[in-house]
Design an enzyme around this catalytic site. Structure first.
Site, mmCIF file in Angstrom:
data_model
loop_
_atom_site.group_PDB
_atom_site.id
_atom_site.type_symbol
_atom_site.label_atom_id
_atom_site.label_comp_id
_atom_site.label_asym_id
_atom_site.label_seq_id
_atom_site.Cartn_x
_atom_site.Cartn_y
_atom_site.Cartn_z
ATOM 1 N N PRO A 1 0.831 -1.236 0.000
ATOM 2 C CA PRO A 1 -0.197 0.151 -0.022
ATOM 3 C C PRO A 1 0.799 1.358 -0.119
ATOM 4 O O PRO A 1 1.860 1.258 0.583
ATOM 5 C CB PRO A 1 -0.669 -0.106 1.279
ATOM 6 C CG PRO A 1 -0.832 -1.486 1.555
ATOM 7 C CD PRO A 1 0.661 -1.888 1.020
ATOM 8 N N GLY B 1 2.927 3.842 5.535
ATOM 9 C CA GLY B 1 4.163 3.429 6.360
ATOM 10 C C GLY B 1 4.551 2.291 6.315
ATOM 11 O O GLY B 1 5.234 1.593 7.342
ATOM 12 N N GLY C 1 6.609 1.353 3.769
ATOM 13 C CA GLY C 1 7.944 1.313 3.152
ATOM 14 C C GLY C 1 7.843 1.146 1.582
ATOM 15 O O GLY C 1 8.557 0.638 0.907
ATOM 16 N N SER C 2 6.363 1.498 0.937
ATOM 17 C CA SER C 2 6.513 1.265 -0.498
ATOM 18 C C SER C 2 7.510 1.883 -1.269
ATOM 19 O O SER C 2 8.030 1.316 -2.160
ATOM 20 C CB SER C 2 4.941 1.555 -0.949
ATOM 21 O OG SER C 2 5.049 2.729 -1.544
ATOM 22 N N ALA D 1 10.470 3.093 -0.416
ATOM 23 C CA ALA D 1 11.766 2.584 -0.203
ATOM 24 C C ALA D 1 11.953 1.036 -0.626
ATOM 25 O O ALA D 1 12.981 0.752 -1.637
ATOM 26 C CB ALA D 1 12.244 2.129 1.122
ATOM 27 N N ALA D 2 10.874 0.467 -0.831
ATOM 28 C CA ALA D 2 11.053 -1.222 -1.196
ATOM 29 C C ALA D 2 10.843 -1.147 -2.953
ATOM 30 O O ALA D 2 11.865 -1.707 -3.478
ATOM 31 C CB ALA D 2 9.636 -1.756 -1.148
ATOM 32 N N ASP E 1 14.073 2.880 7.240
ATOM 33 C CA ASP E 1 13.365 2.379 6.252
ATOM 34 C C ASP E 1 13.932 1.459 5.142
ATOM 35 O O ASP E 1 13.825 0.435 4.533
ATOM 36 C CB ASP E 1 12.175 3.116 5.566
ATOM 37 C CG ASP E 1 10.971 3.658 6.566
ATOM 38 O OD1 ASP E 1 11.121 3.115 7.803
ATOM 39 O OD2 ASP E 1 10.292 4.332 6.258
HETATM 40 C C1 MEV Z 1 9.005 6.542 9.951
HETATM 41 O O1 MEV Z 1 8.618 5.060 9.454
HETATM 42 C C2 MEV Z 1 9.668 6.298 10.928
HETATM 43 C C3 MEV Z 1 9.913 7.655 11.999
HETATM 44 O O2 MEV Z 1 10.561 7.262 12.995
HETATM 45 C C4 MEV Z 1 10.713 8.589 11.159
HETATM 46 C C5 MEV Z 1 12.163 7.955 10.788
HETATM 47 O O3 MEV Z 1 12.564 7.016 11.283
HETATM 48 O O4 MEV Z 1 12.876 8.546 9.703
HETATM 49 C C6 MEV Z 1 8.822 8.279 12.359
#
Ligand code: MEV
Length: 320
Positions: free
Chosen positions: A94, A98, A100-101, A103-104, A145
């Protein structure tokens, strides 16, 4: 030639990780990004994203972060001159949730190019290239990430205080366990939530630093339990971590509702995951209870629920 990279969730330690405390992230292997790299007859390197219905030559959109990443990767591989390639990028992760789309997709692209030129790239190098690309979206991401999706394994991550390379340690989990992820369906860009926390911290540095330190301690105990096979014991610590994240102001009523619903349905622990302000939460549950937790999350309004197994060490690489 193709290569993949999994999704990810931050198990514990988000936000505090930005201030030098440790965090643990795990791959989510039930979703993945894939890059397929092929030669093409005409000169130029083309990126195709069927999911988004987009297609462009990197020379035509040199500022696009995926064009920049492609060029940088080709240079790193020693093939910086004009190429005739088609790179197709697909993903079941998705977007902007959050997980990691971005980055992946970047990690799959780098590994796919590596494979095309018969180079199996070191995860640390993949991670570095992906980090550069992630900065475009996240400002000053901690680096967690890009690390977890590049290594494809649970990792312990800690920024070094002096700006040197972060400490990244793959965690050999003693046993596999089940994670249930609930998506609020609400989008909150990480750079905004990280920026808002920074802003609030300037008004109460002591209070915030104490919360970050408490999160760091919970993360250290979770690590011990994961390594020693006491996974059942991480639940209360995840609950505690959620409580601290509420205190730093990154939870929302929607996230809290999903967290409570998961616990009521038998999850051993539940918390928001990632930047907060929307996005996702996660719950740990034994395998028998996971379907009931997933149902409860849907009933409580989750836009999407993903159940995934976090594999013990020795289960083989998730990077294919
Ligand atoms: C985001 O996936 C995680 C945070 O800790 C930000 C980061 O680590 O860059 C909120």
């Amino acid at each position: 030639m193709s290569a993949s990279a999994p999704g990810k969730v931050i198990l514990c330690g988000e936000h505090a990780v930005v201030y030098g405390h440790p965090a643990i992230a795990v791959p989510v292997t039930s979703v993945a990004a894939r890059a397929t790299v092929k030669g093409r007859r005409v000169a130029g390197t083309e990126i195709v994203t069927p999911d988004l219905d987009e297609q462009w030559l990197i020379d035509e959109r040199p500022d696009h972060p995926l064009s920049t990443l492609t060029e940088r990767t080709l240079r790193t591989l020693g093939h910086g001159d004009k190429q005739a390639l088609r790179i197709t990028l697909e993903s079941t992760i998705p977007i902007a949730s959050g997980m990691g789309s971005g980055a992946a997709i970047a990690a799959a692209l780098v590994r796919g190019l590596g494979r095309y030129f018969a180079a199996e790239l070191d995860p640390a190098l993949v991670s570095r290239l992906v980090y550069e690309s992630e900065r475009h979206y996240h400002g000053t991401p901690s680096g967690i990430d890009n690390s977890v999706v590049s290594y494809g394994r649970p990792i312990w991550f800690q920024r070094s205080p002096d700006g040197a390379a972060p400490r990244i340690e793959p965690l050999p989990l003693a046993e596999s366990w089940t994670l249930v992820i609930g998506d609020t369906g609400l989008r909150a860009p990480t750079r905004l939530t990280v920026g808002a926390v920074r802003e609030r911290r300037t008004r109460d540095p002591q209070g915030y630093d104490a919360l970050f330190a408490a999160i760091g301690q919970a993360v250290a105990t979770i690590r011990q339990r994961l390594l020693s096979g006491a996974v059942a014991g991480i639940g209360p610590l995840l609950d505690q971590n959620h409580h601290y994240l509420q205190a730093i102001g990154v939870s929302t009523p929607e996230l809290d509702r999903l967290v409570l619903a998961a616990r009521a349905a038998g999850a051993t622990g539940a918390k928001l995951s990632g930047g907060g302000g929307g996005g996702i939460m996660l719950a740990t549950a034994n395998a028998a209870a996971a379907p009931a937790v997933a149902r409860a999350l849907r009933a409580a309004g989750a836009a999407r629920v993903i159940v995934t197994e976090v594999a013990a060490a020795g289960s083989g690489s998730v990077l294919v």
